[in-house]
Design a protein around this motif. Structure first.
Motif, mmCIF file in Angstrom:
data_model
loop_
_atom_site.group_PDB
_atom_site.id
_atom_site.type_symbol
_atom_site.label_atom_id
_atom_site.label_comp_id
_atom_site.label_asym_id
_atom_site.label_seq_id
_atom_site.Cartn_x
_atom_site.Cartn_y
_atom_site.Cartn_z
ATOM 1 N N SER A 182 1.327 -30.817 -41.895
ATOM 2 C CA SER A 182 0.183 -31.104 -42.713
ATOM 3 C C SER A 182 -1.208 -30.937 -41.975
ATOM 4 N N ASP A 183 -2.272 -31.080 -42.635
ATOM 5 C CA ASP A 183 -3.655 -31.005 -42.034
ATOM 6 C C ASP A 183 -3.756 -32.173 -41.290
ATOM 7 N N LYS A 184 -3.239 -33.070 -41.267
ATOM 8 C CA LYS A 184 -3.160 -34.318 -40.443
ATOM 9 C C LYS A 184 -2.654 -34.289 -38.930
ATOM 10 N N MET A 243 -2.174 -32.875 -35.423
ATOM 11 C CA MET A 243 -3.197 -32.416 -34.247
ATOM 12 C C MET A 243 -3.337 -30.978 -34.388
ATOM 13 N N HIS A 244 -4.694 -30.535 -34.127
ATOM 14 C CA HIS A 244 -4.786 -28.921 -34.474
ATOM 15 C C HIS A 244 -6.430 -28.723 -34.239
ATOM 16 N N MET A 245 -6.766 -27.567 -33.676
ATOM 17 C CA MET A 245 -8.168 -27.034 -33.487
ATOM 18 C C MET A 245 -8.719 -26.773 -34.719
ATOM 19 N N HIS A 246 -9.839 -27.577 -35.018
ATOM 20 C CA HIS A 246 -10.442 -27.601 -36.451
ATOM 21 C C HIS A 246 -11.630 -26.783 -36.576
ATOM 22 N N ASP A 247 -12.539 -26.911 -35.445
ATOM 23 C CA ASP A 247 -13.721 -26.292 -35.376
ATOM 24 C C ASP A 247 -14.074 -25.435 -34.092
ATOM 25 N N ALA A 248 -14.831 -24.352 -33.930
ATOM 26 C CA ALA A 248 -14.993 -23.827 -32.518
ATOM 27 C C ALA A 248 -16.621 -23.283 -32.968
ATOM 28 N N THR A 249 -17.520 -23.534 -31.874
ATOM 29 C CA THR A 249 -18.719 -23.043 -31.825
ATOM 30 C C THR A 249 -19.137 -22.383 -30.825
ATOM 31 N N PHE A 250 -19.557 -21.033 -30.665
ATOM 32 C CA PHE A 250 -19.827 -20.111 -29.641
ATOM 33 C C PHE A 250 -21.747 -20.221 -29.608
ATOM 34 N N THR A 251 -22.175 -20.373 -28.396
ATOM 35 C CA THR A 251 -23.651 -20.362 -28.284
ATOM 36 C C THR A 251 -23.708 -19.242 -27.304
ATOM 37 N N PHE A 252 -24.705 -18.261 -27.544
ATOM 38 C CA PHE A 252 -24.706 -17.141 -26.791
ATOM 39 C C PHE A 252 -26.108 -17.534 -25.969
ATOM 40 N N VAL A 253 -26.111 -17.952 -24.761
ATOM 41 C CA VAL A 253 -27.366 -18.449 -24.217
ATOM 42 C C VAL A 253 -28.070 -17.132 -23.846
ATOM 43 N N ASP A 254 -27.560 -16.267 -23.076
ATOM 44 C CA ASP A 254 -27.895 -15.012 -22.482
ATOM 45 C C ASP A 254 -26.676 -14.115 -22.466
ATOM 46 N N GLN A 255 -27.006 -12.784 -21.988
ATOM 47 C CA GLN A 255 -25.750 -11.801 -21.790
ATOM 48 C C GLN A 255 -24.715 -12.420 -21.030
ATOM 49 N N GLY A 280 -4.734 -36.839 -37.413
ATOM 50 C CA GLY A 280 -5.108 -37.843 -38.430
ATOM 51 C C GLY A 280 -5.929 -37.394 -39.354
ATOM 52 N N GLY A 281 -6.288 -36.185 -39.627
ATOM 53 C CA GLY A 281 -7.421 -35.749 -40.664
ATOM 54 C C GLY A 281 -8.830 -35.914 -40.327
ATOM 55 N N LYS A 282 -9.208 -36.330 -38.716
ATOM 56 C CA LYS A 282 -10.371 -36.575 -38.427
ATOM 57 C C LYS A 282 -10.535 -36.100 -36.812
ATOM 58 N N ALA A 283 -11.920 -35.964 -36.511
ATOM 59 C CA ALA A 283 -12.189 -35.249 -34.970
ATOM 60 C C ALA A 283 -11.497 -36.380 -34.116
ATOM 61 N N ALA A 284 -10.809 -35.833 -33.178
ATOM 62 C CA ALA A 284 -10.181 -36.895 -32.131
ATOM 63 C C ALA A 284 -10.639 -36.322 -30.712
ATOM 64 N N GLU A 285 -10.788 -34.999 -30.376
ATOM 65 C CA GLU A 285 -11.420 -34.770 -29.228
ATOM 66 C C GLU A 285 -12.272 -33.406 -29.210
ATOM 67 N N HIS A 286 -13.081 -33.478 -28.198
ATOM 68 C CA HIS A 286 -14.183 -32.430 -28.379
ATOM 69 C C HIS A 286 -14.548 -31.859 -26.819
ATOM 70 N N ALA A 287 -14.040 -30.550 -26.746
ATOM 71 C CA ALA A 287 -14.144 -29.898 -25.414
ATOM 72 C C ALA A 287 -15.240 -28.933 -25.764
ATOM 73 N N VAL A 288 -16.025 -28.947 -24.399
ATOM 74 C CA VAL A 288 -17.368 -28.190 -24.285
ATOM 75 C C VAL A 288 -17.180 -27.304 -22.969
ATOM 76 N N PHE A 289 -17.176 -25.932 -22.902
ATOM 77 C CA PHE A 289 -16.793 -25.059 -21.849
ATOM 78 C C PHE A 289 -18.150 -24.454 -21.492
ATOM 79 N N LYS A 290 -18.774 -24.259 -20.437
ATOM 80 C CA LYS A 290 -20.042 -23.890 -20.220
ATOM 81 C C LYS A 290 -19.479 -22.632 -19.045
#
Length: 176
Positions: A133-135, A137-149, A161-171
C-alpha cells in the motif's frame, strides 16, 4: 519515354534520400523536441561528492550517466556499496519521470510536470511497484536544485504510514 525515365530516376533518388532528412538529430529529439530540464540532468554526467545535511563527515558519492542514446540519465547513489540505489530519469513530453530503485525493495515513480521553477526541479509521487500500500515506507518526493554547473543539492522525502517521515538533503560538488 525519356520523360518517364527521368521521372523514375528522380522518384528513386527522392525515396532513397528521404530517410536522411533530420538524421542529424538524435532519435528522442525527432519525436519530442528538446526538453530543457532534461538537458540539465544530462549535463550532470560524471562523479559527484558531498555530504548529507546533518551528517557532516559522512561522505556521499553519486554518479550520473547518460544512457540509451541520450534518452535517459541514470543516477547511482553510493555506487558499489551495500546501500547503492539507482534512479532513472527520462523525459515524457514536457514532463520528466523519475523511477527510484530503492534499497527498501520498492520502485517509486515520480513526475516533474512541465514548466518548473527556475533552477529547481520537483518530482512528486505518482505510483510505486512492489508495495502492499502507499502507507509502506517509500521515497515520495525528490527535488533537485541546480546551484551552478558544479554544485547540486538533492532532497529526498521518505513517507511511512501515509505521511512524511524522513527528509535527506545532499549537497554535492562535481568531482574534478
Amino acid at each position: 519515354m525519356f520523360a518517364r525515365s527521368v521521372f523514375s530516376v528522380l522518384f528513386v533518388v527522392v525515396l532513397a534520400t528521404a530517410p536522411l532528412v533530420g538524421e542529424d538529430k538524435k532519435p528522442h529529439e525527432k519525436e519530442a523536441g528538446t526538453n530543457t530540464r532534461f538537458e540539465r540532468f544530462k549535463r550532470l554526467a560524471g562523479e559527484w561528492v558531498g555530504n548529507e545535511q546533518g551528517k557532516e563527515g559522512h561522505e556521499v558519492r553519486v554518479q550520473y550517466k547518460v544512457t540509451s542514446g541520450g534518452s535517459a540519465v541514470v543516477e547511482t547513489i553510493a555506487p558499489g556499496t551495500e546501500h547503492e540505489m539507482v534512479s532513472v530519469i527520462h523525459p515524457d513530453g514536457a514532463d520528466l519521470i523519475l523511477t527510484h530503485y530503492c534499497m527498501l525493495g520498492n520502485q517509486p515513480q515520480m513526475k516533474a510536470s512541465g514548466g518548473g521553477h527556475g533552477n529547481k526541479i520537483e518530482f512528486k509521487f505518482v505510483r510505486a511497484t512492489n508495495m502492499k500500500s502507499d502507507k509502506d515506507m517509500h521515497m515520495h518526493d525528490a527535488t533537485f536544485t541546480f546551484v551552478d554547473q558544479d554544485t547540486l543539492t538533492s532532497e529526498w522525502t521518505a513517507y511511512t504510514g501515509g505521511k512524511a517521515a524522513e527528509h535527506a538533503v545532499f549537497k554535492l560538488k562535481r568531482k574534478k
